[in-house]
Design a protein around this motif. Structure first.
Motif, PDB file in Angstrom:
ATOM      1  N   ASN A   1       2.012   5.090   7.874  1.00  0.00           N
ATOM      2  CA  ASN A   1       2.585   3.875   6.793  1.00  0.00           C
ATOM      3  C   ASN A   1       1.661   2.820   7.257  1.00  0.00           C
TER       4      ASN A   1
ATOM      5  N   LYS B   1      -5.262   0.822   3.748  1.00  0.00           N
ATOM      6  CA  LYS B   1      -6.173   1.125   2.633  1.00  0.00           C
ATOM      7  C   LYS B   1      -5.800   0.360   1.360  1.00  0.00           C
ATOM      8  N   SER B   2      -4.412  -0.222   1.292  1.00  0.00           N
ATOM      9  CA  SER B   2      -4.339  -1.268  -0.066  1.00  0.00           C
ATOM     10  C   SER B   2      -4.755  -2.634   0.351  1.00  0.00           C
TER      11      SER B   2
ATOM     12  N   GLN C   1      -1.682   3.271   5.521  1.00  0.00           N
ATOM     13  CA  GLN C   1      -1.535   3.111   3.840  1.00  0.00           C
ATOM     14  C   GLN C   1      -1.523   1.704   3.581  1.00  0.00           C
ATOM     15  N   GLN C   2      -1.126   0.906   4.396  1.00  0.00           N
ATOM     16  CA  GLN C   2      -1.017  -0.543   4.220  1.00  0.00           C
ATOM     17  C   GLN C   2      -2.616  -1.001   4.346  1.00  0.00           C
TER      18      GLN C   2
END
Length: 308
Positions: free
Chosen positions: A298, A304-305, A301-302
């Motif tokens: 999680n 990468k965003s 992923q944050q």
């Protein structure tokens, strides 16, 4: 009965006793259990010695009848065998019924980014959850061996057959700077002329491979050393200092600073989850390890965003 006689009891003998009681015959019990009458007789002899009671007496021929003592023992033996069966049956782990208390050795970066996510996940599912952290750039394996920590997060894979590990992620270093106080470094010459902030030298003079400049030339330009990544911000703010540090710091302690990929090669940053071999098969520990992996996913992923 002597105080120590109860230690001679075993589940096998109790099971034979109950079968004889149910069948009303040694021969019938032996046939049902698929064992010889001698084995049945030996087990009953042991129990007679423990309880100092004949347990069964003959009424004529091969028929036997239980003594009052035997009748009184039967239900309690059934309860003991039931508990023994439950003791050896693997129980499905149910977080909603679990009270979990974990200590994690980690650096401040993972404490600030990954562990809050872990806490939110586990606390939302477990009946009770408490989390304690021990902060160290390179947590000692002795924390696991002595039981002072349940898990470690470390950039170094362990050595030793009693310590197990799994790689959680690979990160890439970035150059952080205060854009309000200095221009972006663009060329190798800019980096050679800059001053840096890095982590304290480890015992023996070896510098941290995560934050300190990798080349000997840039290492000599480190003007300030601090014990943790979170301590860098106060020194960098309003200064011309550069920090070569894990890219994940964009999500945490250095989120207010500009960052770029440096124009030269830096080693990748690894992070491992470590635990002691004694916890390998523990269902609660396995579940928390899985939750930690999910927390890392999680957070990554944050990252990468938010990547620029």
């Amino acid at each position: 009965m002597r105080e120590s006689d109860y230690l001679a009891l075993d589940g096998h003998s109790m099971h034979i006793f109950l079968t004889v009681l149910e069948q009303g015959s040694v021969a019938s019990a032996a046939d049902k259990l698929g064992i010889t009458r001698t084995v049945v007789g030996n087990s009953l002899t042991k129990l007679r010695s423990v309880f100092q009671d004949p347990l069964f007496v003959r009424t004529g021929g091969n028929e036997i009848v239980a003594t009052a003592r035997a009748e009184s023992l039967a239900e309690r033996m059934r309860l003991v065998l039931s508990e023994m069966r439950e003791l050896t049956t693997e129980q499905a782990f149910k977080p909603q019924r679990a009270s979990l208390h974990f200590t994690v050795g980690t650096n401040d970066l993972q404490r600030d980014l990954v562990l809050p996510e872990l806490y939110r996940q586990v606390a939302s599912e477990a009946k009770e959850f408490s989390l304690r952290t021990i902060i160290s750039e390179y947590p000692s394996l002795e924390l696991l061996r002595t039981g002072k920590a349940d898990l470690l997060l470390s950039p170094i894979a362990p050595e030793g057959p009693d310590i197990l590990y799994k790689r959680l992620f690979i990160d890439q270093p970035r150059c952080f700077y205060d854009a309000s106080a200095r221009p972006q470094p663009r060329t190798l010459a800019d980096f050679r002329q800059a001053r840096y902030i890095g982590l304290n030298l480890l015992e023996g003079g070896r510098s941290s491979p995560l934050a300190a400049p990798i080349s000997r030339e840039l290492e000599q330009q480190v003007a300030i050393r601090v014990p943790n990544f979170s301590d860098m911000a106060s020194f960098m703010r309003g200064s011309d200092l550069l920090a070569l540090a894990p890219g994940m710091l964009r999500l945490g302690a250095l989120s207010s600073f500009a960052s770029i990929k440096p124009p030269f090669s830096l080693p990748s940053i690894f992070m491992f989850m470590l635990w002691h071999k004694r916890h390998q098969g523990d269902p609660a520990h396995q579940w928390v390890r899985a939750q930690l992996e999910l927390a890392v996913v999680n957070v990554m992923q944050q990252g990468k965003s938010d990547k620029t």
